[in-house]
Design a protein around this motif. Sequence first.
Motif, PDB file in Angstrom:
ATOM      1  N   UNK A 143       0.219  15.892  -0.316  1.00 56.86           N
ATOM      2  CA  UNK A 143      -0.627  17.023  -0.692  1.00 56.86           C
ATOM      3  C   UNK A 143      -2.037  16.855  -0.108  1.00 56.86           C
ATOM      4  N   UNK A 144      -2.496  15.621  -0.060  1.00 55.25           N
ATOM      5  CA  UNK A 144      -3.848  15.364   0.442  1.00 55.25           C
ATOM      6  C   UNK A 144      -3.898  15.249   1.965  1.00 55.25           C
ATOM      7  N   UNK A 145      -2.757  15.434   2.627  1.00 52.26           N
ATOM      8  CA  UNK A 145      -2.816  15.591   4.070  1.00 52.26           C
ATOM      9  C   UNK A 145      -2.205  14.521   4.936  1.00 52.26           C
ATOM     10  N   UNK A 146      -1.458  13.571   4.368  1.00 52.47           N
ATOM     11  CA  UNK A 146      -0.843  12.528   5.200  1.00 52.47           C
ATOM     12  C   UNK A 146       0.665  12.510   4.967  1.00 52.47           C
ATOM     13  N   UNK A 147       1.443  12.790   6.002  1.00 51.84           N
ATOM     14  CA  UNK A 147       2.903  12.815   5.913  1.00 51.84           C
ATOM     15  C   UNK A 147       3.521  11.602   6.606  1.00 51.84           C
ATOM     16  N   UNK A 148       2.734  10.600   6.908  1.00 51.29           N
ATOM     17  CA  UNK A 148       3.205   9.497   7.747  1.00 51.29           C
ATOM     18  C   UNK A 148       4.080   8.504   6.982  1.00 51.29           C
ATOM     19  N   UNK A 149       4.781   7.661   7.749  1.00 50.14           N
ATOM     20  CA  UNK A 149       5.580   6.601   7.149  1.00 50.14           C
ATOM     21  C   UNK A 149       4.690   5.585   6.446  1.00 50.14           C
ATOM     22  N   UNK A 150       3.465   5.436   6.923  1.00 47.27           N
ATOM     23  CA  UNK A 150       2.541   4.489   6.296  1.00 47.27           C
ATOM     24  C   UNK A 150       2.344   4.823   4.828  1.00 47.27           C
ATOM     25  N   UNK A 151       2.263   6.112   4.527  1.00 48.30           N
ATOM     26  CA  UNK A 151       2.110   6.551   3.138  1.00 48.30           C
ATOM     27  C   UNK A 151       3.289   6.097   2.294  1.00 48.30           C
ATOM     28  N   UNK A 152       4.491   6.239   2.827  1.00 44.32           N
ATOM     29  CA  UNK A 152       5.675   5.851   2.064  1.00 44.32           C
ATOM     30  C   UNK A 152       5.690   4.356   1.778  1.00 44.32           C
ATOM     31  N   UNK A 153       5.228   3.560   2.736  1.00 49.23           N
ATOM     32  CA  UNK A 153       5.190   2.108   2.526  1.00 49.23           C
ATOM     33  C   UNK A 153       4.189   1.738   1.428  1.00 49.23           C
ATOM     34  N   UNK A 154       2.987   2.314   1.506  1.00 48.27           N
ATOM     35  CA  UNK A 154       1.980   2.029   0.473  1.00 48.27           C
ATOM     36  C   UNK A 154       2.473   2.528  -0.883  1.00 48.27           C
ATOM     37  N   UNK A 155       3.068   3.715  -0.897  1.00 48.53           N
ATOM     38  CA  UNK A 155       3.553   4.301  -2.152  1.00 48.53           C
ATOM     39  C   UNK A 155       4.595   3.425  -2.820  1.00 48.53           C
ATOM     40  N   UNK A 156       5.460   2.827  -2.021  1.00 47.70           N
ATOM     41  CA  UNK A 156       6.498   1.974  -2.606  1.00 47.70           C
ATOM     42  C   UNK A 156       5.888   0.781  -3.320  1.00 47.70           C
ATOM     43  N   UNK A 157       4.977   0.087  -2.650  1.00 48.63           N
ATOM     44  CA  UNK A 157       4.372  -1.108  -3.256  1.00 48.63           C
ATOM     45  C   UNK A 157       3.475  -0.737  -4.445  1.00 48.63           C
ATOM     46  N   UNK A 158       2.691   0.333  -4.290  1.00 50.88           N
ATOM     47  CA  UNK A 158       1.832   0.768  -5.401  1.00 50.88           C
ATOM     48  C   UNK A 158       2.671   1.221  -6.576  1.00 50.88           C
ATOM     49  N   UNK A 159       3.788   1.894  -6.306  1.00 48.98           N
ATOM     50  CA  UNK A 159       4.663   2.365  -7.376  1.00 48.98           C
ATOM     51  C   UNK A 159       5.284   1.219  -8.150  1.00 48.98           C
ATOM     52  N   UNK A 160       5.676   0.157  -7.452  1.00 46.26           N
ATOM     53  CA  UNK A 160       6.247  -1.003  -8.140  1.00 46.26           C
ATOM     54  C   UNK A 160       5.221  -1.632  -9.078  1.00 46.26           C
ATOM     55  N   UNK A 161       3.986  -1.767  -8.595  1.00 44.85           N
ATOM     56  CA  UNK A 161       2.937  -2.361  -9.427  1.00 44.85           C
ATOM     57  C   UNK A 161       2.622  -1.481 -10.630  1.00 44.85           C
ATOM     58  N   UNK A 162       2.487  -0.180 -10.380  1.00 50.74           N
ATOM     59  CA  UNK A 162       2.172   0.732 -11.486  1.00 50.74           C
ATOM     60  C   UNK A 162       3.296   0.756 -12.514  1.00 50.74           C
ATOM     61  N   UNK A 163       4.528   0.701 -12.051  1.00 55.42           N
ATOM     62  CA  UNK A 163       5.656   0.714 -12.973  1.00 55.42           C
ATOM     63  C   UNK A 163       5.616  -0.454 -13.940  1.00 55.42           C
ATOM     64  N   UNK A 164       5.319  -1.639 -13.428  1.00 55.09           N
ATOM     65  CA  UNK A 164       5.246  -2.826 -14.289  1.00 55.09           C
ATOM     66  C   UNK A 164       4.130  -2.668 -15.318  1.00 55.09           C
ATOM     67  N   UNK A 165       2.970  -2.189 -14.876  1.00 55.37           N
ATOM     68  CA  UNK A 165       1.847  -2.003 -15.804  1.00 55.37           C
ATOM     69  C   UNK A 165       2.223  -1.014 -16.907  1.00 55.37           C
ATOM     70  N   UNK A 166       2.949   0.033 -16.548  1.00 51.15           N
ATOM     71  CA  UNK A 166       3.290   1.064 -17.531  1.00 51.15           C
ATOM     72  C   UNK A 166       4.325   0.585 -18.530  1.00 51.15           C
ATOM     73  N   UNK A 167       5.358  -0.130 -18.097  1.00 51.56           N
ATOM     74  CA  UNK A 167       6.352  -0.587 -19.076  1.00 51.56           C
ATOM     75  C   UNK A 167       5.766  -1.678 -19.973  1.00 51.56           C
ATOM     76  N   UNK A 168       4.797  -2.436 -19.441  1.00 57.33           N
ATOM     77  CA  UNK A 168       4.144  -3.451 -20.269  1.00 57.33           C
ATOM     78  C   UNK A 168       3.256  -2.792 -21.311  1.00 57.33           C
ATOM     79  N   UNK A 169       2.530  -1.760 -20.921  1.00 53.35           N
ATOM     80  CA  UNK A 169       1.666  -1.053 -21.862  1.00 53.35           C
ATOM     81  C   UNK A 169       2.478  -0.369 -22.958  1.00 53.35           C
ATOM     82  N   UNK A 170       3.665   0.106 -22.609  1.00 55.52           N
ATOM     83  CA  UNK A 170       4.513   0.843 -23.548  1.00 55.52           C
ATOM     84  C   UNK A 170       5.492  -0.068 -24.299  1.00 55.52           C
ATOM     85  N   UNK A 171       5.425  -1.357 -24.064  1.00 48.71           N
ATOM     86  CA  UNK A 171       6.436  -2.265 -24.597  1.00 48.71           C
ATOM     87  C   UNK A 171       6.635  -2.165 -26.106  1.00 48.71           C
ATOM     88  N   UNK A 172       5.594  -2.153 -26.933  1.00 49.47           N
ATOM     89  CA  UNK A 172       5.843  -2.066 -28.376  1.00 49.47           C
ATOM     90  C   UNK A 172       6.504  -0.762 -28.788  1.00 49.47           C
TER      91      UNK A 172
END
Length: 278
Positions: A143-172
Amino acid sequence: MSGAETSSAAFCADLVRTHDFDRYASTLFVPSDKRRPLLALYAFNAEVSRVRDQVKQALPGEIRLQWWTDALAGNGHGDVEQNPVAAELLLAIRSFDLPVDRLSKLVDAHVFDLYNDPMPDLAVLESHFRDTSGTLFACAARILGDHSEAVDHVAEHAGLAQGVARITARLPYDAARRQLYLPHDMLRQNGGSEHEYYAGKLTPAIRATLDQLIKGAQEQLVVADGMLADVAEQARAAFLPMALVRHDLGQMAEASFDPFELYLRSRLRTLWTLWRAS
């Protein structure tokens, strides 16, 4: 915008502000003309990810998720665009060529939420995060203007990190409703079981499992940070939530952190962290 469009856009903004303040706050630091499609994307995610909270049995939840799958495929029943979130999302898809297949996978990933089966292993958990958090990062950057493969690579790693933070925050919260997102095989390898997790007991096994996940997530953030230079400058704001993830994982890595105490970050801290990152 017409009156109906204004109403739908406002509905999405209110929904995201109420149920996903982190992502809502991140839209405050992007160009004003990109806020509406981002909020449509995040409102869609809020609707889908909250289905478990809105139903008492799995079948009605599957029906709700199937509605979204059909809407994305153009097979919706009735006038799909009478739904304000669907109307805004479909407009964003048309305007920014968002990948419908990935958005459909995001919906499919949340079928897991409807059942009390434990997360079997780390590979399945990482796939879940790629299809949820990773997809949102990638679509936001598009949406912000980058359709490159580089975006997908960063998104994958950032998504993995964010996912862990979210399940830890929601653990109780998840433990109270007998939902186990910690990889079951890792928990067992560390000498634990789902029963102590459901009981809300912070055992050495649960601590060790969380420490492994958090350390891995912090490593994923380092990789994502190193790749950001390959992302078009105007699209890097899509990854501003990484700053919140970095802050949260740092707190969660502390020995004094009790995962069975609800983790809450103030809205002021959220805004301050995003502002500094921007």
